[in-house]
Design an enzyme around this catalytic site. Structure first.
Site, PDB file in Angstrom:
ATOM      1  N   CYS A   1       0.818  -1.219   0.000  1.00  0.00           N
ATOM      2  CA  CYS A   1       0.000   0.000   0.000  1.00  0.00           C
ATOM      3  C   CYS A   1       0.850   1.266   0.000  1.00  0.00           C
ATOM      4  CB  CYS A   1      -0.919   0.015   1.212  1.00  0.00           C
ATOM      5  SG  CYS A   1      -1.731  -1.554   1.529  1.00  0.00           S
TER       6      CYS A   1
ATOM      7  N   CYS B   1     -13.133   0.274   8.538  1.00  0.00           N
ATOM      8  CA  CYS B   1     -12.262  -0.249   7.482  1.00  0.00           C
ATOM      9  C   CYS B   1     -12.327   0.636   6.234  1.00  0.00           C
ATOM     10  CB  CYS B   1     -12.694  -1.672   7.106  1.00  0.00           C
ATOM     11  SG  CYS B   1     -12.763  -2.826   8.500  1.00  0.00           S
ATOM     12  N   SER B   2     -11.186   0.771   5.560  1.00  0.00           N
ATOM     13  CA  SER B   2     -11.138   1.565   4.336  1.00  0.00           C
ATOM     14  C   SER B   2     -11.818   0.833   3.186  1.00  0.00           C
ATOM     15  CB  SER B   2      -9.688   1.890   3.972  1.00  0.00           C
ATOM     16  OG  SER B   2      -8.935   0.715   3.812  1.00  0.00           O
TER      17      SER B   2
ATOM     18  N   ILE C   1     -12.495  -0.632  -0.686  1.00  0.00           N
ATOM     19  CA  ILE C   1     -11.936  -1.196  -1.916  1.00  0.00           C
ATOM     20  C   ILE C   1     -12.318  -0.228  -3.043  1.00  0.00           C
ATOM     21  CG2 ILE C   1     -12.093  -3.102  -3.560  1.00  0.00           C
ATOM     22  CD1 ILE C   1     -12.765  -4.920  -1.125  1.00  0.00           C
TER      23      ILE C   1
ATOM     24  N   LYS D   1     -10.134   5.977   4.400  1.00  0.00           N
ATOM     25  CA  LYS D   1     -11.397   5.529   4.976  1.00  0.00           C
ATOM     26  C   LYS D   1     -12.597   5.884   4.104  1.00  0.00           C
ATOM     27  CE  LYS D   1     -14.363   3.915   7.550  1.00  0.00           C
ATOM     28  NZ  LYS D   1     -15.080   3.865   6.290  1.00  0.00           N
TER      29      LYS D   1
ATOM     30  N   HIS E   1      -9.290   3.693  -1.150  1.00  0.00           N
ATOM     31  CA  HIS E   1      -7.934   3.141  -1.005  1.00  0.00           C
ATOM     32  C   HIS E   1      -7.586   2.210  -2.162  1.00  0.00           C
ATOM     33  CE1 HIS E   1      -4.273   1.844   0.739  1.00  0.00           C
ATOM     34  NE2 HIS E   1      -4.719   0.850   1.484  1.00  0.00           N
TER      35      HIS E   1
END
Length: 389
Positions: A87, A210-211, A213, A332, A336
């Site tokens: 990442c 959670c971030s 997709i 977030k 991402h």
């Protein structure tokens, strides 16, 4: 403060989100042509090299990233390099581009990153992302990144009293900021109660911890500082860089409540820039999970160790606070697309420092920072930027 290493003369960002029917190469071209439209004095033929971050060819079954995206962007005349560090891929691509400029080898380079992820199922994406964790001792036992960061969250909660409510506030803040960013993936306000009541992914992390997709691309064009004003009246100078590493597996770490790689990178960047954490006006940090942002506050020196939860609770990192963090919406809520994240963070800081961040603009921002983490913290890079007055 030190003399600049390199200067950003323009930047571009694709819309983040579920970009159906688009390949990575098209998203990258979208970001590049925004950058070129923003700076009419730069032409394609001026770009001598390109450093492109991408985590994995598995998403599109397409490796050989550099010539693929360069062809689509009409840039085959320049030298292309693909950079991979999970990442942190485009954050480290930025680092490589700065080295290339500072060395004197090139006058103008393009750095960027891209990832196309949303056409894959969640289990497929989870499996590909897990390749950035240790295979025999983490992947093989079923540990995914939500699970790894959940372990860090529990350790932080047990050691410092960090609460689920404090982590939820990170999501509330970043979703609120994303509402002000037309290129963000998610334009949806959330409350602490909504975060806490969302589906558990890996306790204590819930869905809204959670971030996202996402699909997306970002790019910056760098030049030597002494020629930057030939191309723009509003250059942004890069005055500090740092990179750090740690063991790939959590099981070998000295601590689960801090990322050694990020602390190392930050210390190097501050020392090079000849500034302190209190000098930062705005920051984009790697909030792949809400606990990661709280840990970043501490690793970057924005507060004392163990006080990250209190910092968000007191509103210090909101727009209007002492140190606004993730004005873009962060990983977030902005999204991402892993290979694009580091460059996208730098894009946001660039906008803030030239005064073009719109409704999320921070008043009188002169110094900004980006913090980009690979995997569960085996790699990290920190960059410090200064407005070119």
């Amino acid at each position: 403060m030190r003399q600049p290493l390199a200067s950003i003369v323009t930047a571009g960002l694709s819309k983040f989100g579920k970009r159906e029917g688009k390949y990575s190469r098209e998203l990258f071209a979208e970001a590049l042509y925004e950058a070129l439209d923003r700076c009419q004095n730069i032409q394609l033929e001026d770009i001598q090299a390109a450093f492109i971050g991408q985590m994995s060819g598995s998403f599109e079954h397409q490796e050989h990233t550099a010539p693929t995206v360069l062809e689509w962007s009409n840039l085959l005349s320049c030298e292309g390099f693909r950079v991979e560090s999970a990442c942190a891929s485009s954050g480290i691509a930025l680092h490589m581009g700065i080295i290339a400029i500072a060395s004197g080898l090139y006058d103008i380079v393009l750095i960027g990153g891209v990832e196309k992820m949303t056409h894959r199922s969640t289990p497929e994406v989870t499996d590909i992302l897990a390749m950035a964790a240790d295979f025999p001792f983490e992947q093989w036992h079923g540990l995914t990144f939500p699970g790894l960061y959940a372990l860090m969250a529990v350790a932080h909660m047990n050691k410092y009293g960090t609460t689920e409510e404090q982590m939820a506030l990170v999501a509330v803040k970043n979703h609120s900021n994303a509402l002000l960013n037309p290129k963000a993936h998610m334009h949806k306000e959330v409350t602490v109660e909504k975060v806490l009541s969302s589906r558990v992914i890996a306790w204590p992390l819930k869905l809204y911890d959670c971030s996202l997709i996402s699909d997306g691309a970002a790019c910056l064009i760098l030049t030597r500082p002494e020629i930057a004003r030939k191309y723009t009246d509003t250059p942004v100078h890069i005055i500090g860089v740092g990179q750090g590493h740690d063991t790939i597996g959590l099981y070998s770490r000295d601590s689960l409540t801090s990322l050694k790689a990020a602390k190392t990178a930050a210390q190097k960047a501050y020392k090079m820039a000849k500034i302190e954490p209190k000098d930062i006006n705005v920051a984009e940090v790697h909030d792949c999970f809400t606990i990661a942002e709280i840990m970043a506050y501490e690793d970057l020196g924005f507060c004392k160790t163990g006080e990250g939860g209190r910092l968000i609770e007191e509103g210090e990192t909101f727009i209007g606070g002492r140190i606004p963090v993730n004005t873009s919406g962060g990983l977030k809520a902005k999204g991402h697309p892993v290979g694009a994240t580091g460059a996208a963070q730098a894009y946001e800081i660039y906008l803030q420092l030239i005064g073009e961040a719109g409704k999320r603009q921070i008043s009188n921002a002169t110094i900004g920072l980006t913090h980009n983490v690979g995997g569960s913290g085996a790699s990290a890079t920190v960059h410090i930027f200064m407005r070119g007055d």
